[in-house]
Motif scaffolding. Structure first.
Motif, PDB file in Angstrom:
ATOM      1  N   ILE A 297     -10.449 -24.289 -85.754  1.00 54.06           N
ATOM      2  CA  ILE A 297      -9.920 -24.142 -84.805  1.00 54.06           C
ATOM      3  C   ILE A 297     -10.883 -24.465 -83.316  1.00 54.06           C
ATOM      4  O   ILE A 297     -12.013 -24.293 -83.593  1.00 54.06           O
ATOM      5  N   ASP A 298     -10.266 -25.136 -82.414  1.00 53.14           N
ATOM      6  CA  ASP A 298     -11.084 -25.732 -81.329  1.00 53.14           C
ATOM      7  C   ASP A 298     -10.245 -25.234 -79.993  1.00 53.14           C
ATOM      8  O   ASP A 298      -9.062 -25.868 -79.926  1.00 53.14           O
ATOM      9  N   ALA A 299     -10.895 -25.134 -79.014  1.00 55.68           N
ATOM     10  CA  ALA A 299     -10.349 -24.865 -77.640  1.00 55.68           C
ATOM     11  C   ALA A 299      -9.323 -23.746 -77.719  1.00 55.68           C
ATOM     12  O   ALA A 299      -8.258 -24.194 -77.230  1.00 55.68           O
ATOM     13  N   SER A 300      -9.108 -22.685 -78.548  1.00 55.98           N
ATOM     14  CA  SER A 300      -8.184 -21.881 -78.940  1.00 55.98           C
ATOM     15  C   SER A 300      -8.548 -20.512 -78.491  1.00 55.98           C
ATOM     16  O   SER A 300      -9.709 -20.215 -78.186  1.00 55.98           O
ATOM     17  N   ARG A 301      -7.172 -19.741 -78.546  1.00 59.79           N
ATOM     18  CA  ARG A 301      -7.410 -18.231 -78.312  1.00 59.79           C
ATOM     19  C   ARG A 301      -6.768 -17.714 -79.225  1.00 59.79           C
ATOM     20  O   ARG A 301      -5.600 -17.892 -79.699  1.00 59.79           O
ATOM     21  N   HIS A 329     -10.455 -12.259 -80.279  1.00 63.96           N
ATOM     22  CA  HIS A 329     -10.504 -10.837 -79.865  1.00 63.96           C
ATOM     23  C   HIS A 329     -10.266 -10.231 -81.157  1.00 63.96           C
ATOM     24  O   HIS A 329      -9.155 -10.466 -81.774  1.00 63.96           O
ATOM     25  N   TYR A 330     -11.001  -9.059 -81.453  1.00 60.62           N
ATOM     26  CA  TYR A 330     -10.573  -8.319 -82.633  1.00 60.62           C
ATOM     27  C   TYR A 330     -10.376  -6.945 -82.023  1.00 60.62           C
ATOM     28  O   TYR A 330     -10.749  -6.307 -81.311  1.00 60.62           O
ATOM     29  N   LEU A 354     -18.768 -20.063 -80.502  1.00 57.36           N
ATOM     30  CA  LEU A 354     -17.679 -19.121 -80.517  1.00 57.36           C
ATOM     31  C   LEU A 354     -17.919 -17.936 -79.611  1.00 57.36           C
ATOM     32  O   LEU A 354     -18.862 -17.595 -79.783  1.00 57.36           O
ATOM     33  N   ARG A 355     -16.967 -17.244 -79.061  1.00 56.78           N
ATOM     34  CA  ARG A 355     -16.891 -16.370 -78.234  1.00 56.78           C
ATOM     35  C   ARG A 355     -16.335 -15.180 -78.962  1.00 56.78           C
ATOM     36  O   ARG A 355     -14.921 -15.110 -78.990  1.00 56.78           O
ATOM     37  N   HIS A 356     -17.007 -13.965 -79.445  1.00 59.48           N
ATOM     38  CA  HIS A 356     -16.126 -12.951 -80.058  1.00 59.48           C
ATOM     39  C   HIS A 356     -16.168 -11.679 -79.406  1.00 59.48           C
ATOM     40  O   HIS A 356     -17.460 -11.284 -78.887  1.00 59.48           O
ATOM     41  N   HIS A 357     -14.870 -11.036 -78.998  1.00 65.12           N
ATOM     42  CA  HIS A 357     -14.860 -10.050 -78.202  1.00 65.12           C
ATOM     43  C   HIS A 357     -14.207  -8.748 -78.920  1.00 65.12           C
ATOM     44  O   HIS A 357     -13.438  -8.831 -79.730  1.00 65.12           O
ATOM     45  N   GLY A 358     -15.190  -7.660 -78.731  1.00 65.81           N
ATOM     46  CA  GLY A 358     -14.810  -6.386 -79.451  1.00 65.81           C
ATOM     47  C   GLY A 358     -14.809  -6.209 -80.782  1.00 65.81           C
ATOM     48  O   GLY A 358     -15.573  -6.925 -81.587  1.00 65.81           O
ATOM     49  N   GLY A 359     -13.895  -5.523 -81.353  1.00 68.94           N
ATOM     50  CA  GLY A 359     -13.813  -5.303 -82.594  1.00 68.94           C
ATOM     51  C   GLY A 359     -14.464  -3.985 -83.166  1.00 68.94           C
ATOM     52  O   GLY A 359     -15.625  -3.599 -82.801  1.00 68.94           O
ATOM     53  N   HIS A 360     -13.561  -3.185 -83.922  1.00 69.47           N
ATOM     54  CA  HIS A 360     -14.069  -2.102 -84.736  1.00 69.47           C
ATOM     55  C   HIS A 360     -14.230  -2.263 -86.244  1.00 69.47           C
ATOM     56  O   HIS A 360     -13.227  -2.383 -86.920  1.00 69.47           O
TER      57      HIS A 360
END
Length: 772
Positions: A297-301, A329-330, A354-360
């Motif tokens: 993946i590249d430039a994706s959400r 986002h997790y 890569l930017r990783h947001h949250g997640g449990h």
């Protein structure tokens, strides 16, 4: 003559229905080269994942897939030749039969393809005369149906369906079918979402259609059970899920794969609401048992709501391309041995930015309790690209359920098995984890873990475990305890002007206040701390404001490291090489079996007789034009109780200006110099019990006092602790011509007439080495 391909009357296309087990499929028609064969799965042309055998033979050959196609998928093998002439017969030249046969074979094969394609086309009956009917122009046939009039001629008719227009200026009429076709739905292909029906074939058909049309796919509410792994090719615009995929297919497969492998691009994608659950909990043995796999993946959400019960919950993969510049986002990543795996598969793949947001990232206490588990892993396949750079994690929560106290089974949030730079984890929450926020097993640099909360059943540790690592590249900011006090490192020892600390130890040796001097080739060799640390050595040149340090000399601080194992070294000068030695609690030197780590360069063991570890580069050497090597933290071995940390000369003209040593704010390690140690002090002292004799007026008495290391030229004094008299004057001098290391104390009676007899007391002498 040479044998050539013979083109028989065999259709150049064959089709099979896969059973999920068979991996090899035959084609009965000849091809000239492997590239002449077109391989399709359910109508999609494959670019990789198979091997063509039998090219160049008259009987045909076979196609061997890397993995058997899933049950129910349609396999089509079709010859597809490039229509081009590649040979030329020269005028008056030799006409070779082999060349002519090859040309005729190729033409016949191409004509067979034309015949095969014509057989699938609409055409007039041979009994009808006249040319082929022409289609109406594009404008005339838009949004209309193609048909035949009363004479049988081709014409167009209204679709007989209503149109709709958006209630805004500029809106144009469109049919309901066109409007609905903007986005595909899995239910358009028969998926039920009832949790019992096998929706796998319907889901895969929907994914194939999304890829073929380049459109967005929607999987609505419900539980979509599948007995086959699913693939959404990268040609699809994206995927939105509101329901959950329940995977009950064969183990060792990725339940849902997004994007193609190989060199296929997967840019500017939107994958939202992804949810995949394994019907039966994985035993965590096979790492091919994956919930969601996302390729290149590249430039994706990406938004992942849940991935549960797999060996690896979510895996991002880079192969011929890589993953970068995307936001993920997790949600709930539950009961997986590895929650998130960032993995490169080839030397051409990458995993960056890569930017990783949250997640449990959590595990139940009863899930595979004897097997270690990790929240996030950075990994690479053997031979793959190992530099993972610039990952940002914002607010991840880890509840991994370590077993036992303090924990006999690993339950660690981050596992870094690769090299690279720049992992930042902000606001990390640790519940029921091991006393490590991360484990590093390679040479990763510049990893910062900001731990906001630790609740691990009575244990509040959150260090970095360096299991076989070659760099101590991790820093922990434990905000859960006294964050304000932890913001600044503690200065342990400082020599802001090394030259000003120099003193003359003896006629040839130079020492430095508060520091030990070391030799790269000590005689003996020594075996203990006192043997390696010299109060002064020769070959050190003192300049007006600096010190020239040759490669055979080191200047260092000596610290008690029984509690604190991490120190930061800062040095000012040129061509200085960081060095450190380690000693056990009995002050015996530790050998190369107790490695230490530098944070920003590799550690090199020098062995006997020097017995120190040093960095593999000078502190002022540049890395890509930047002075990164100046930033060095040293992490000592667990068994070290004392350490010597400093610099040696990188070459004969190395210059040292200043030296400082720092420790974490929670630590206050003791610095060893003087106070019974020979090194690091200008002052020597000794005393003995002494009863001065009766001294007549003007008389003197002398007493020799042993003072090791005193030299001619040292400043010496004598004093008497006992009965005092204003007329008794005490002086001292270094003994010359007699025993070495002796000071002669002299008592003189300055009274003009009276004799004085002092009572017994303590005679003390003091020597101060002169500044050099």
């Amino acid at each position: 003559m040479d044998e050539h391909i013979r083109i028989g009357d065999v259709a150049p296309r064959v089709q099979y229905l896969a059973d999920g087990l068979q991996a090899s499929f035959t084609y009965p028609f000849p091809i000239f080269e492997a590239a002449d064969l077109e391989v399709r799965l359910d109508g999609l042309v494959l670019a990789s994942g198979y091997t063509v055998l039998g090219a160049g033979t008259s009987e045909g050959g076979s196609v061997a897939f890397d993995a058997p196609p899933a049950r129910g998928r349609r396999v089509t093998l079709r010859r597809s030749l490039t229509v081009a002439r590649t040979s030329d017969f020269q005028a008056n030249g030799i006409l070779r039969a082999r060349t002519l046969n090859d040309e005729l074979d190729y033409q016949v094969a191409a004509l067979q393809e034309v015949k095969e394609e014509l057989g699938s086309a609409l055409r007039l009956d041979p009994s009808e005369v006249g040319g082929a009917p022409a289609l109406p122009l594009r404008e005339a046939r838009a949004n209309r149906l193609l048909g035949f009039d009363s004479t049988g001629a081709v014409t167009v008719f209204d679709r007989g369906e209503g149109t709709m227009t958006v209630p805004f200026p500029g809106g144009i009429p469109r049919t309901v079918e066109d409007k609905l076709a903007e986005r595909l739905s899995a239910r358009d292909f028969g998926a039920t979402g009832d949790g019992a029906t096998d929706d796998g074939p319907a889901l895969q058909a929907a994914m194939n259609a999304a890829a073929a049309s380049g459109k967005f796919l929607e999987i609505g509410e419900g539980t979509f059970r599948t007995t086959m792994p699913l693939l959404l090719p990268g040609a699809a615009a994206g995927l939105a899920m509101r329901g959950t995929i329940l995977y009950s297919g064969p183990p060792g497969q990725a339940a849902l794969t997004l994007g193609d492998g190989g060199s296929a691009n997967n840019q500017r994608k939107a994958y939202t609401g992804l949810g995949v659950v394994r019907a039966i909990q994985s035993d965590w043995i096979d790492e091919a048992d994956i919930g969601i796999r996302i390729r290149n993946i590249d430039a994706s959400r990406v938004e992942i709501r849940r991935a549960e019960r797999f060996t690896i919950g979510v895996q991002l993969v880079g192969d011929a391309r890589g993953c970068e510049d995307s936001d993920i986002h997790y949600g709930r990543i539950i009961d997986n041995r590895i929650g998130l795996d960032l993995r490169t598969l080839t030397a051409s793949g990458w995993m960056n930015a890569l930017r990783h947001h949250g997640g449990h990232f959590a595990c139940s206490s009863a899930t595979n309790p004897a097997i270690g588990r990790f929240g996030v892993r950075l990994s690479a396949a053997p031979g793959a690209y190992r530099l993972h750079n610039a990952h940002l994690f914002l607010g991840p929560a880890f509840e991994l359920q370590r077993q036992g106290t303090p924990g006999t089974v690993d339950a660690i949030p981050f596992l870094l098995e690769v090299d690279g730079r720049g992992l930042t984890a902000r606001g990390v929450r640790m519940e029921a984890c091991s006393p490590f926020v991360a484990r590093h097993t390679a040479a990763f640099n510049d990893a910062v873990y900001e731990v906001a909360f630790v609740g691990t059943y009575g244990f509040t540790g959150c260090a970095v475990d360096y299991a076989g690592a070659t760099r101590a590249g991790g820093t922990v900011l434990p905000l859960h305890q006294a964050a304000a006090a932890l913001g600044t490192p503690r200065l342990v020892a400082e020599a802001s002007n090394i030259r000003a600390r120099a003193f003359r130890w003896d006629a040839t040796a130079t020492g430095f206040e508060g520091l030990a001097v070391l030799s790269g080739n000590p005689a003996g060799p020594p075996a203990t701390l006192n043997g390696f640390c010299f109060p002064g050595l020769s070959s050190i040149t003192l300049n007006a404001d600096t010190v020239t340090l040759p490669t055979s000399r080191a200047i260092a601080f000596v610290v008690d490291c029984s509690s604190c194992k991490e120190f930061f070294l800062a040095a000012e000068g040129t061509a200085l090489r960081p060095m450190a030695m380690q000693f056990d609690a009995a002050e015996a030197v530790l050998d190369g079996a107790a490695p230490l780590l530098w944070s920003n360069m590799n550690a090199v063991w020098q062995g006997a007789p020097s017995c120190w570890w040093e960095g593999n580069a000078d502190l002022d050497s540049l890395v890509g034009g930047l002075a990164l090597n100046r930033l060095q933290r040293v992490t000592l071995a667990p068994g070290a109780a004392f350490a010597v940390i400093g610099v040696r000369g990188g070459h004969a003209g190395s210059v040292l200006k200043s030296l400082r040593l720092y420790a974490p704010a929670t630590e206050a390690p003791m610095v060893l110099a003087g106070a019974g140690r020979a090194w690091g002090t200008r002052e020597l002292a000794a005393s003995l019990a002494y009863d001065p004799p009766s001294l007549a007026a003007g008389a003197t008495a002398t007493q020799a006092v042993t003072l090791p290391h005193v030299q001619a030229g040292d400043f010496v004094q004598a004093g008497f602790g006992g009965q005092a008299s204003a007329f008794i004057e005490w002086t001292a001098a270094v003994t010359t011509g007699g025993a070495a290391g002796t000071v002669t104390a002299r008592a003189t009676n300055r009274h003009p007439t009276l004799a004085i007899d002092l009572a017994a007391g303590t005679l003390s002498v003091r020597a101060v080495k002169p500044r050099a």
